[in-house]
Design a protein around this motif. Structure first.
Motif, short mmCIF file in Angstrom:
data_model
loop_
_atom_site.label_atom_id
_atom_site.label_comp_id
_atom_site.label_asym_id
_atom_site.label_seq_id
_atom_site.Cartn_x
_atom_site.Cartn_y
_atom_site.Cartn_z
N ARG A 275 -16.69 30.48 7.33
CA ARG A 275 -15.59 30.27 8.28
C ARG A 275 -15.28 28.77 8.42
N ALA A 276 -16.32 27.94 8.41
CA ALA A 276 -16.12 26.49 8.52
C ALA A 276 -15.33 25.96 7.33
N LEU A 277 -15.68 26.39 6.14
CA LEU A 277 -14.95 25.95 4.95
C LEU A 277 -13.48 26.39 5.03
N TYR A 278 -13.25 27.60 5.51
CA TYR A 278 -11.90 28.13 5.67
C TYR A 278 -11.11 27.25 6.64
N GLN A 279 -11.71 26.96 7.81
CA GLN A 279 -10.97 26.23 8.84
C GLN A 279 -10.81 24.74 8.54
N ALA A 280 -11.51 24.27 7.53
CA ALA A 280 -11.34 22.88 7.11
C ALA A 280 -10.20 22.72 6.10
N ILE A 281 -9.61 23.84 5.66
CA ILE A 281 -8.51 23.79 4.69
C ILE A 281 -7.19 23.56 5.41
N ASP A 282 -6.53 22.47 5.11
CA ASP A 282 -5.19 22.19 5.64
C ASP A 282 -4.18 22.79 4.66
N ILE A 283 -3.90 24.07 4.84
CA ILE A 283 -3.08 24.79 3.87
C ILE A 283 -1.64 24.30 3.85
N GLU A 284 -1.14 23.81 4.98
CA GLU A 284 0.23 23.30 5.01
C GLU A 284 0.35 22.00 4.22
N ALA A 285 -0.69 21.18 4.25
CA ALA A 285 -0.67 19.96 3.44
C ALA A 285 -0.68 20.32 1.96
N ILE A 286 -1.44 21.34 1.60
CA ILE A 286 -1.45 21.79 0.20
C ILE A 286 -0.06 22.27 -0.20
N LYS A 287 0.58 23.02 0.68
CA LYS A 287 1.91 23.56 0.37
C LYS A 287 2.93 22.44 0.18
#
Length: 527
Positions: free
Chosen positions: A298-310
């Motif tokens: 869960r920590a790894l998931y919540q550390a992903i800034d998916i909007e920045a990737i997009k």
């Protein structure tokens, strides 16, 4: 590093008659093999799918259409009757019969097959007459018709003649006659195959179907360098690029003589993690496996800034999601299942501390560098984001020809994978990807060895439930449980731009499939 090609070398590789009815196209990697049962990988399937046909296939909007089967009917809960198309011949001139279908089902079930899970779902075929089959199933299969779209049909006589009765063991680096040669019933015939250099096809003049396009020849050349692929298209050395990189798309839109064809793809990209071993093969933690702890996942998931990737990496060419199916249709468009966990670095750090990893750990992330859009760059971006949790990620990027065999040997601790195609039903995600590894190809793409009894129970039940409403509830429950346990880290669905010369007309399908029989190359616009 990605292999680069000098333009001079490229011109030599592409050398072929400059015919208006020749399509010269490219993407960043090559097909894995010409054996249609050996590797279940999108580009491989797409190229082999022009030579080998299935009983049922997909139309322009992914609707089911008859191909080698003309009729199919469920005659009992666990029995289907299929009528075959008459007067069809393989490329070597031999007739297509029910015996070839039975052989193909059996061949696709072999241990070296990468589509065993789909072949097993078809049950046991038996011949009623040379053009009629009945499939007896061990249990109800609510997506039997869709499974028929996954089985390429081979000639039994040809396979026996060339000692190709079992699929090539690609992960074992074996070679066989079917690796470089082909004999299907499809609209195009394989002329020559030079892996990682050039593959040439010609139109099948005896094809039973009707060509909508005008192609007489197709020349495929893998070009690893993004810049070289783009330059070759702009210069007219090639006619079509399947995978222009997002940063080049604006330039291509404004280039005279070039056009961009956009469309979303039924494909989810996600991160898988080894959750079976007591100690990671490629990690710094000794005596335990941090990925077994849901707090770490869960920590790894919540550390992903998916909007920045997009916005920064994908240039808007991605659809972030918290779902794990290739299309939202697989989750019945349930917004709760599609919802991502929030990007929250503080919460992620607290979860790591609670799990006993406040100082992080080291791990290797295996990643292809010529399979998905910005795949290596995506892995590098994730590594930088996880570094904020003090998780030191070594990105191990490699060509798809090395990457997939590595994963199939379960020689990984963490990996990037894309999953998708023409089938939007959750079954083709639940059984090969999410369920525990077992017989008949179940869990064959579960490279992290995930074992969750509740998920297995729900997914297995959904695979045999005939009542649509009951099955929908089972699928929803299975996907919700998967998300609650954070068994994988979902990223995004790809938006796929294709690019071509202005005189090339193609049909963009949502499974990123380039169907050659629909393509027209206009001589008036040819360079």
């Amino acid at each position: 590093m990605r292999r680069s090609f000098a333009l001079a070398t490229l011109v030599l590789a592409l050398a072929s008659p400059a015919l208006s009815q020749t399509l010269r196209w490219a993407s960043q990697g090559d097909a894995q093999t010409m054996d249609p049962h050996s590797q279940n990988e999108s580009l491989t399937n797409q190229m082999n799918g022009q030579v080998y046909e299935t009983l049922i296939n997909r139309g322009k909007t992914l609707e089911l259409v008859p191909v080698l089967a003309t009729e199919w009917k469920q005659v009992a809960p666990t029995r289907w009757r299929v009528k075959l198309r008459p007067n069809v011949r393989f490329h070597d001139g031999s007739p297509f019969t029910a015996a070839d279908v039975i052989f193909s089902v059996q061949r696709a079930r072999a241990g070296t097959s990468d589509i065993g899970v789909y072949a097993a779902a078809l049950g046991t075929p038996r011949q009623v007459d040379p053009l009629t089959l009945e499939f007896d199933l061990p249990q109800v299969n609510p997506v039997f018709e869709q499974h028929l779209t996954t089985l390429p049909i081979m000639s039994r006589a040809w396979a026996e003649k060339h000692k190709a009765t079992e699929p090539v063991d690609f992960k074992g680096k074996s070679e066989g006659y079917a690796s470089l040669n082909a004999n299907g019933t499809g609209p195009f015939m394989l002329v020559s195959r030079q892996p990682d250099v050039k593959t040439v096809y010609k139109r099948n003049p005896a094809w039973w179907g009707k060509f909508e396009g005008n192609l007489q020849q197709v020349v495929y050349t893998p070009i690893a360098s993004d810049a070289t692929r783009t330059a070759a298209l702009i210069s007219g050395e090639i006619d079509f690029v399947l995978d222009p990189v997002p940063q080049d798309v604006p330039r291509l839109r404004n280039t005279p003589g070039v056009k961009v064809i956009d469309g979303p793809e039924n494909r989810i990209l996600f991160i898988g993690m080894d959750q079976s071993r007591d100690q990671l093969l490629y990690g710094s933690v000794k005596g335990k496996n941090p990925f077994k702890d849901v707090r770490v996942r869960r920590a790894l998931y919540q550390a992903i800034d998916i909007e920045a990737i997009k916005t920064r990496l994908m240039r808007g060419q991605s659809l972030p999601t918290g779902g794990i199916t290739p299309s939202p249709l697989g989750a019945y468009n349930d917004p709760a299942i599609e919802k991502r966990l929030p990007h929250d670095l503080a919460a992620a750090r607290q979860l790591m501390a609670d799990a006993g990893y406040a100082d992080g750990f080291e791990v290797t992330l295996d990643c292809p560098n010529n399979r998905y859009i910005n795949d290596e760059e995506l892995c590098q971006t994730l590594a930088a984001m996880w570094a904020r949790l003090k998780v030191k990620v070594r990105v191990n990027a490699m060509p798809r020809s090395l990457y997939f065999p590595k994963l199939q040997k379960l020689d990984t601790s963490m990996y990037l994978l894309g999953w998708g195609g023409s089938i939007t039903d959750a079954e083709t995600t639940l059984t090969p990807i999410l369920r525990s590894r077992g017989e008949g190809g179940t869990g064959s793409w579960n490279f992290g060895g995930v074992k969750d009894a509740r998920l297995d129970e729900l997914a297995a039940a959904s695979s045999r439930e005939a009542d649509p409403k009951k099955r929908e509830q089972l699928v929803r429950d299975a996907l919700r449980h998967h998300n609650e346990q954070v068994l994988h880290l979902p990223l995004h669905r790809q938006v796929i731009p294709w690019a071509s010369r202005a005189n090339v007309s193609v049909v963009h399908r949502a499974d990123n499939w380039l169907e050659w029989s629909w393509i027209t190359v206009d001589a008036k616009g040819a360079k």
